[in-house]
Write an enzyme that holds these catalytic residues in place. Structure first.
Site, PDB file in Angstrom:
ATOM      1  N   ARG A  34      -0.995  -3.144  15.429  1.00  0.00           N
ATOM      2  CA  ARG A  34      -0.871  -2.868  14.358  1.00  0.00           C
ATOM      3  C   ARG A  34      -0.252  -1.669  13.834  1.00  0.00           C
ATOM      4  O   ARG A  34       0.113  -0.775  13.582  1.00  0.00           O
ATOM      5  CB  ARG A  34      -1.253  -2.561  13.277  1.00  0.00           C
ATOM      6  CG  ARG A  34      -2.733  -3.729  12.459  1.00  0.00           C
ATOM      7  CD  ARG A  34      -3.983  -2.673  11.592  1.00  0.00           C
ATOM      8  NE  ARG A  34      -5.284  -3.635  12.411  1.00  0.00           N
ATOM      9  CZ  ARG A  34      -6.410  -3.850  11.534  1.00  0.00           C
ATOM     10  NH1 ARG A  34      -7.144  -2.321  11.079  1.00  0.00           N
ATOM     11  NH2 ARG A  34      -7.439  -4.479  11.112  1.00  0.00           N
ATOM     12  N   ARG A  38       0.921   0.779   7.841  1.00  0.00           N
ATOM     13  CA  ARG A  38       0.713   1.879   7.353  1.00  0.00           C
ATOM     14  C   ARG A  38       0.960   3.256   7.200  1.00  0.00           C
ATOM     15  O   ARG A  38       1.507   4.806   6.666  1.00  0.00           O
ATOM     16  CB  ARG A  38      -0.451   1.956   5.591  1.00  0.00           C
ATOM     17  CG  ARG A  38      -0.282   0.721   5.081  1.00  0.00           C
ATOM     18  CD  ARG A  38      -1.418   0.570   4.377  1.00  0.00           C
ATOM     19  NE  ARG A  38      -3.185  -0.261   5.305  1.00  0.00           N
ATOM     20  CZ  ARG A  38      -3.969  -0.459   5.159  1.00  0.00           C
ATOM     21  NH1 ARG A  38      -4.653   0.267   4.453  1.00  0.00           N
ATOM     22  NH2 ARG A  38      -5.151   0.127   6.203  1.00  0.00           N
ATOM     23  N   ARG A  47       7.049  -1.216   1.891  1.00  0.00           N
ATOM     24  CA  ARG A  47       6.598  -2.372   1.556  1.00  0.00           C
ATOM     25  C   ARG A  47       6.354  -1.902   0.138  1.00  0.00           C
ATOM     26  O   ARG A  47       5.736  -2.892  -1.391  1.00  0.00           O
ATOM     27  CB  ARG A  47       4.847  -1.506   2.233  1.00  0.00           C
ATOM     28  CG  ARG A  47       3.855  -2.036   0.916  1.00  0.00           C
ATOM     29  CD  ARG A  47       3.699  -3.428   1.289  1.00  0.00           C
ATOM     30  NE  ARG A  47       2.712  -3.906   0.649  1.00  0.00           N
ATOM     31  CZ  ARG A  47       2.158  -4.918  -0.428  1.00  0.00           C
ATOM     32  NH1 ARG A  47       2.957  -4.629  -0.925  1.00  0.00           N
ATOM     33  NH2 ARG A  47       1.354  -5.073  -0.559  1.00  0.00           N
ATOM     34  N   ASP A  84       0.552 -12.217   9.260  1.00  0.00           N
ATOM     35  CA  ASP A  84      -1.507 -11.854   9.314  1.00  0.00           C
ATOM     36  C   ASP A  84      -1.770 -13.132   9.388  1.00  0.00           C
ATOM     37  O   ASP A  84      -1.452 -14.834   9.693  1.00  0.00           O
ATOM     38  CB  ASP A  84      -1.318 -11.897   7.761  1.00  0.00           C
ATOM     39  CG  ASP A  84      -3.353 -10.577   7.452  1.00  0.00           C
ATOM     40  OD1 ASP A  84      -3.998 -12.250   7.287  1.00  0.00           O
ATOM     41  OD2 ASP A  84      -3.511  -9.958   6.898  1.00  0.00           O
ATOM     42  N   TYR A 160     -12.968 -15.841   7.164  1.00  0.00           N
ATOM     43  CA  TYR A 160     -12.177 -15.726   5.837  1.00  0.00           C
ATOM     44  C   TYR A 160     -12.347 -16.844   4.656  1.00  0.00           C
ATOM     45  O   TYR A 160     -12.468 -16.586   3.793  1.00  0.00           O
ATOM     46  CB  TYR A 160     -11.236 -14.948   6.013  1.00  0.00           C
ATOM     47  CG  TYR A 160     -11.175 -13.717   6.834  1.00  0.00           C
ATOM     48  CD1 TYR A 160     -11.164 -12.515   5.882  1.00  0.00           C
ATOM     49  CD2 TYR A 160     -10.963 -13.762   8.058  1.00  0.00           C
ATOM     50  CE1 TYR A 160     -10.858 -10.859   6.629  1.00  0.00           C
ATOM     51  CE2 TYR A 160     -10.551 -12.333   8.887  1.00  0.00           C
ATOM     52  CZ  TYR A 160     -10.961 -11.274   7.847  1.00  0.00           C
ATOM     53  OH  TYR A 160     -10.644  -9.780   8.193  1.00  0.00           O
TER      54      TYR A 160
END
Length: 359
Positions: A34, A38, A47, A84, A160
């Site tokens: 990652r 962010r 973003r 992702d 998921y």
């Protein structure tokens, strides 16, 4: 079958590829899971203008920019594709979205009868923008930097798809796996084929190494024996790696079975992976003596220590380098970088790694 990739890989001037081929380098190459995300102000600015998270992943110019941002700032030895793991179910035809404050939301699959809704045909077309991103990043990277493609492992992605989003207990997915083994196996088999196609397409677009994330393998790690972990986590990854090596024998594959405790040795011995990425719960001395003789290792600084910085960061970084830096080793985190990580701490980490071990 020896898990060592030493005889498989060509020589390279790229530090990451050299280590994944079994060479020890001092200082070791590094990248961070990652690393594009962010914690970076340039990511947050982009973003804010990109629409949805999937819009960001599926717009090549934007995803290329995000992938390159940490390389420009910190000079990592690898760029990992900004995407992702849930683009695979999206490509198979499942409804996938991301909601602020909630995370991924999927139209859940609840039994084998619904598997007919998923189709492998057309997945590459749906995900074509991702492969275009790979091509664009490869064209823009500095020469020594390796391009890493990735995908989620079948169990993690299936969890998921069945739960409909993130889960702590995986109760619905585990119930299906335990009560309808044949039906759940069909889902896993489909995800094996889809993952091979997705990763192959990334290699064809220019990815030079691959990582498979089994982020929720720990769901089976507490079982009394390893049979469920083996069936739903290890064996699907074995099959993916075998198929990929048949297609792309020159491309090393890193496997990350997170938080499986001592069962990680099974993955080192039997997965066929070129290297193993370690979570921060794996003891360093044990990893050095038990795992590293079998294959190169990657890891495993706790992300919280990177947030803390200062003496704790320096001490743990030096300990990891001293324990694992004597063999083939890629410095990384034990999981993804946290959004609250200070920029200066990442710069501090990069400087510590580049110091390497004393000659």
């Amino acid at each position: 079958m020896s898990p060592s990739p030493r005889a498989e890989q060509p020589t390279s001037d790229k530090p990451l590829l050299r280590v994944l081929a079994g060479e020890r380098l001092n200082p070791p190459p590094f990248w961070l899971m990652r690393q594009a995300g962010r914690y970076l102000p340039e990511y947050r600015a982009l973003r804010a203008t990109a629409g949805t998270f999937l819009d960001l992943c599926l717009t090549p110019d934007l995803a290329t920019e995000v992938t390159l941002q940490p390389i420009r700032r910190y000079g990592m030895d690898a760029a990992i594709l900004f995407s992702d793991i849930l683009v695979v179910p999206l490509g198979l035809g499942q409804a996938v979205s991301f909601e602020e404050g909630r995370g991924p939301v999927l139209e859940p699959l609840r039994d084998a009868g619904e598997l007919s809704l998923l189709q492998l045909d057309g997945m590459r077309e749906t995900l074509a923008p991702i492969y275009q991103t790979v091509r664009q990043v490869v064209a823009a990277l500095p020469a020594p930097v390796t391009m890493i493609g990735f995908a989620g492992a079948p169990w993690t992605v299936a969890s998921y798809m069945v739960e409909g989003g993130s889960s702590r207990e995986f109760a619905i997915a585990k119930r299906w796996a335990n009560e309808d083994i044949e039906g759940f196996q069909r889902l896993i088999d489909l995800l094996v084929e889809a993952t091979v196609e997705h990763l192959s397409a990334q290699v064809e677009a220019g990815a030079e190494a691959l990582q498979i994330f089994d982020s929720w393998a720990n769901a089976w790690a507490a079982e009394k024996n390893s049979s469920s972990l083996r069936r739903w986590c290890l064996e699907p990854c074995q099959r993916i790696i075998t198929k990929l090596k048949a297609r792309h024998p020159q491309v090393p594959i890193i496997l990350f079975p997170r938080a499986v405790g001592p069962h990680v040795a099974l993955f080192a011995k039997e997965s066929g992976a070129s290297a193993l990425s370690l979570d921060d719960g794996v003891p360093l001395a044990w990893a050095r003596s038990t795992l590293q003789p079998m294959l190169p290792l990657q890891g495993n600084l706790p992300p919280r220590i990177l947030v803390e910085g200062g003496p704790a960061l320096a001490a743990q970084t030096k300990l990891i380098l001293s324990e694992l830096g004597q063999g083939p080793f890629v410095f990384n985190l034990g999981h993804g970088i946290l959004p609250e990580t200070p920029l200066e701490h990442v710069a501090e980490l990069a400087a510590l790694i580049r110091e390497g071990l004393p000659a």
